[in-house]
Design an enzyme around this catalytic site. Sequence first.
Site, PDB file in Angstrom:
ATOM      1  N   GLU A 131     -73.246  30.964 -62.845  1.00 18.92           N
ATOM      2  CA  GLU A 131     -74.422  31.472 -62.337  1.00 18.92           C
ATOM      3  C   GLU A 131     -75.725  31.046 -63.108  1.00 18.92           C
ATOM      4  O   GLU A 131     -76.703  30.753 -62.375  1.00 18.92           O
ATOM      5  CB  GLU A 131     -74.549  33.114 -62.382  1.00 18.92           C
ATOM      6  N   HIS A 158     -68.531  45.280 -59.114  1.00 18.86           N
ATOM      7  CA  HIS A 158     -68.883  44.520 -57.633  1.00 18.86           C
ATOM      8  C   HIS A 158     -69.492  45.292 -56.733  1.00 18.86           C
ATOM      9  O   HIS A 158     -69.474  45.185 -55.605  1.00 18.86           O
ATOM     10  CB  HIS A 158     -67.622  43.959 -57.021  1.00 18.86           C
TER      11      HIS A 158
END
Lengths: 320, 320, 325, 325
Positions: free
Chosen positions: C60, C129
């Site tokens: 990321e 999440h």
Amino acid sequence: MEKRRTVNEEQLREFLREMLLIRRFEEKVEERFRAGELPGFLHVAIGQEGVAVGVCQAMEDGDIFASTHRAHGHTLARGSHPNNVMAELYGKIEGISHGYGGSMHLYDVERGNYGANAVIGGGLPAVVGAGLAFKMRDEPRVAVAFFGDGATNIGTFHESLNLAQLWKTKTIFVCENNHWAESTPGWQHSPVWDDMSKRALAYDMKSIKVNGQDVTAVYEAARQALEHARSGEGPVFLDVETKRFHGHYIGDPQVYRTKEDREDAAHHDPLDVARKGLGISDEDYDALDNEALEMVEAAVEFAKNGTDPQPEDALKNIYA
Amino acid sequence: MEKRRTVNEEQLREFLREMLLIRRFEEKVEERFRAGELPGFLHVAIGQEGVAVGVCQAMEDGDIFASTHRAHGHTLARGSHPNNVMAELYGKIEGISHGYGGSMHLYDVERGNYGANAVIGGGLPAVVGAGLAFKMRDEPRVAVAFFGDGATNIGTFHESLNLAQLWKTKTIFVCENNHWAESTPGWQHSPVWDDMSKRALAYDMKSIKVNGQDVTAVYEAARQALEHARSGEGPVFLDVETKRFHGHYIGDPQVYRTKEDREDAAHHDPLDVARKGLGISDEDYDALDNEALEMVEAAVEFAKNGTDPQPEDALKNIYA
Amino acid sequence: MPEITYREAVRDALAAAMRADENVFIMGEDIAEMGGSMGVTQGLLDEFGSERVRNTPISEMAIVGAGIGAAMAGMRPVVEIMYEDFLTLSLEQIVNQAAKHRYMSGGQLKVPLTIRTQGGAGWSPGAQHAQQLEAWLVHVPGLKVAFPSTPEDVRGMLWSAIYDDNPVIFFEHRLLYPVKGEVPEKIEPIPLGKARTLREGTDVTVIATGPMVHRSLEAATRAEGDGISVEVIDPRTLQPLDEAALVASVKKTNRVVVAHEAVERMGFGAEVAAVLQYKAFDWLDAPIERVGAKFAPLAFAPVMEQFVVPGPDQVYDAILRTLGK
Amino acid sequence: MPEITYREAVRDALAAAMRADENVFIMGEDIAEMGGSMGVTQGLLDEFGSERVRNTPISEMAIVGAGIGAAMAGMRPVVEIMYEDFLTLSLEQIVNQAAKHRYMSGGQLKVPLTIRTQGGAGWSPGAQHAQQLEAWLVHVPGLKVAFPSTPEDVRGMLWSAIYDDNPVIFFEHRLLYPVKGEVPEKIEPIPLGKARTLREGTDVTVIATGPMVHRSLEAATRAEGDGISVEVIDPRTLQPLDEAALVASVKKTNRVVVAHEAVERMGFGAEVAAVLQYKAFDWLDAPIERVGAKFAPLAFAPVMEQFVVPGPDQVYDAILRTLGK
Ligand SMILES: Cc1ncc(C[n+]2csc(CCOP(=O)(O)OP(=O)(O)O)c2C)c(N)n1
Ligand SMILES: Cc1ncc(C[n+]2csc(CCOP(=O)(O)OP(=O)(O)O)c2C)c(N)n1
Ligand SMILES: [Mg+2]
Ligand SMILES: [Mg+2]
């Protein structure tokens, strides 16, 4: 072919001139900082001039680079005028970052300087991205990342080299291994501190080891690395062994460092190596030196007479 | 010495029993998920049972581990009861995380399960820290990290292995290389996808390569790695080659994967390898299999009859 | 006007932008063959090829940073971060680099980068999440922050984000992807920084973002049954914020509810409340009500999840409270 | 009572905690031989040795994560992140891991980890060495957030943080290190979650954090000259927040200024304003004033820096505005 030529006398003389300019510039910066004229905090790369000059001289027009908190050398070696670099340290509009950046954020986009970064490893991913853009547009340009041995411990370093190799971006990674991360010696911060090339093995990346105190050797190695990347064959890890003569930052008492280590460093002066290699006479050398000193004095003058930004300027340049 | 003994028949039989339990458990989970009984999303490790059982059987009381989004196998192999694992997937209080965690966050601290992590690489630093604590307190315990090939691309992986080696923490890193990161094949996500051991070279870390479909081989390698770490000699990188039989998540159509690749995987079933190695009769095998099936059926029953948390329970366990 | 899903609208904008300008390309985890974990980029690999639709490693930090570098070198990258929770891995690049290069260089550089991400509760994804972290980015000068709630908005705003010369953090929501809505035949860019009134009303103003826009419309309909006229406004862009539009509505209704799915404490609603109590102090007839997730990570068990995540009921109740009912 | 600096107070607390419990150890970049880039840990290496005073590589993610693991394994680690700006590198571990392990495990684990960090403008550090990011952490359930402003508070609160069984993000401020103040002979733990009134007043309440506490006291003294009685309160702990103390003061003065050095937009002051307009709506005689950094990264040139960073003047002016002067 032209690129392959080894360094001739004229070039080496130019390298020495550049290194002298950087050395005198940074000594002057130390002096002015101690005199209380320079805001913030600064880091000099005295002893590492061979890396900056060797690599930057090997770069070509259109190539770009990202530097670190220790950015004066790279910036000057790539052709930014000492006046504007000094003016930035004084926080003036004439500074190369117009007073917004400071010593750790020198930018000169016209000369491919995409910015010095004060976050360790922070500049690497962008260099991969620029190298990707060059590759996607099939341009003969290379993006160069400068960073230190301490930076090889940060995740950003890993992700950047991994991605660059995976995508074969037009990028080279210049690791200036001076065996120190602030006060932390290499052996205390990295398991492979004495052979940083091992880092490249994790990516199957080509690496080249070179003595950073020998500007000619650095130049040749950088040439090779840049050609490799430029040709699209993939990135290169340039493992440069060098020495930090002074403290981490200006004013650093270096309580953590032995006298021996400091003296040993001083015995590997890239200026001496180049001077010997060139076999230049003392008069000749002093002439170059004086030239450098005069440029630096002039830079201080220029900077001091520079213009302060207006307070409200702080609200400009936030958005394009 | 005791630890060095190679696997005897009784042990291998136990390994097979464990693997069968995990296989049937996960097949049942797939079935119940498709039946719409299980909330959230789940990942099975069908085909990778040899890694879970081989490593977890080699661990000793007091050792701890961190798992990933693909956690059922590790958890069961370390001795958590299928009833409680299944109950967690149903979100019941009887679940091993009492309904707070779910499939990707299975915890069983009593058995050294410090938690499955749904952030790739997220569990690694804590394993280094636990291994550091064991070393500082001079305890004969080891902290084990499970992760996949895709996880070797994240900065967290790099910083964790680097720190572990630097400090010689009592840690081992188990890389389950199934050559897939969701839909992304190894060659698309890592320059060293076909030889993950190369990652360890960047840290001068000891690494051991092993075939994950052969549970005995995994057990032996894990033993070796654990002893190395336990003795304080430093961490070990266990490079386990394995196969993902099914999709990344339950319901994954695998549009990105060829039929050949799926079939090839199925031809390397750890159950077959163990069965052959054991030379066990069909009756005998079916007996073990039925035993596993019964446990799994019972687990579903247990889970369905479990207790739902109260809504307000959501505000508990936030702070100690 | 054709009706398409939010998911299709995002895809439309990406495809159109890539057709219009070859400097636009997308990268992210599993966005190529698989078409993204949310199916948003399906088909784009076939049309644009693997050079412009790039599957990335799980990195990321580097993919955002590579986007920054490519952007500074003249491209218009669109980076996808699969879940907002993983923004936590790239914040250094977003906050210290993307947001500041232009400023630190004294205006020499620009960073035309778009970072798409998504999150949201309501499907038992667990605590790692589903976080809604848009508020963090609103705190960072140099960034623009978008959070559209309808197919039309997401399409028109994503187009604007991609062609904006600044880094734009573009929030989508997991539960909105299947939501349908009418859109103009061809893409009409929607400027960043303009709020949208989805429902006019005179008694209470509900300022909502993302999924709470739809939950607020539900609550508004229900309130209508009680004879309460509710105005629903979606700021759409959180940075820059269309304060004028919000203030104007409040001066009309004199009552406000701010609703988002993110945790209430230190959420975006705090900023809205702080702004409105300041700029419309004399017009407020009741305290500004905030509706957001309760102060807890997201539990897995559906009963606990539903208790934490705000829905139409919480908005409805807040509306009544502003009226002292 | 002895007078010591804020820097010495932090060192005192660390040393005392390490003497009291061998499970306490510290790690961070350059904290050993050099004693930390701010000199806070000077001398600790000599007293406690390199096992408990650990120089780390530049690996913000791993050192925070190692702290989490060591904490879960029974230690009480204190991790130093040299500058808040670098918290951006460790947020994944702080937010997804440290804050959630206890919750996701259904109460099986605890994470007694303290993360010390510091930042702050006023010395021309440039845009990447001065951010104030405490607001981000306040948005995260599972974390405690402390930001003491005096030697006594920093010493007593750090002790409490280290012995707290939860992850505590402990903010210090660069400009406060040399500030002197009286402290009790021996350390008296100060519980997290309790605000402190530094100055009593009746006309206006100034709620300030970190360096703004001192700047607000200056402003209060100046206002006194104009016959304005100002109360100055330091929440000290931002999470959990002592709302009762703030509300009580506001109900007394009816006027509020919230001041922090962080960027005003989406800063901690937004939450305080949102809470107070809600809980003290009928007591407020004027809009709640927010004082924070202007919306810009931190420029290097001192003139620009001073323009962006709030000082006593900004607080003083805000005080006057709340009184319509
Ligand atoms: C992410 C991050 N962590 C810590 C620092 C503080 N810091 C500034 S320079 C430095 C040492 C860097 O060492 P190295 O990379 O070897 O570069 P050198 O200073 O030797 O040139 C550190 C830790 C930082 N700037 N960024
Ligand atoms: C930081 C982060 N990025 C992305 C994801 C989404 N994701 C979940 S699993 C996965 C692939 C992981 O591949 P690997 O590490 O090889 O494990 P495997 O799934 O093969 O077991 C991805 C990208 C994530 N969970 N965390
Ligand atoms: Mg170094
Ligand atoms: Mg994998």
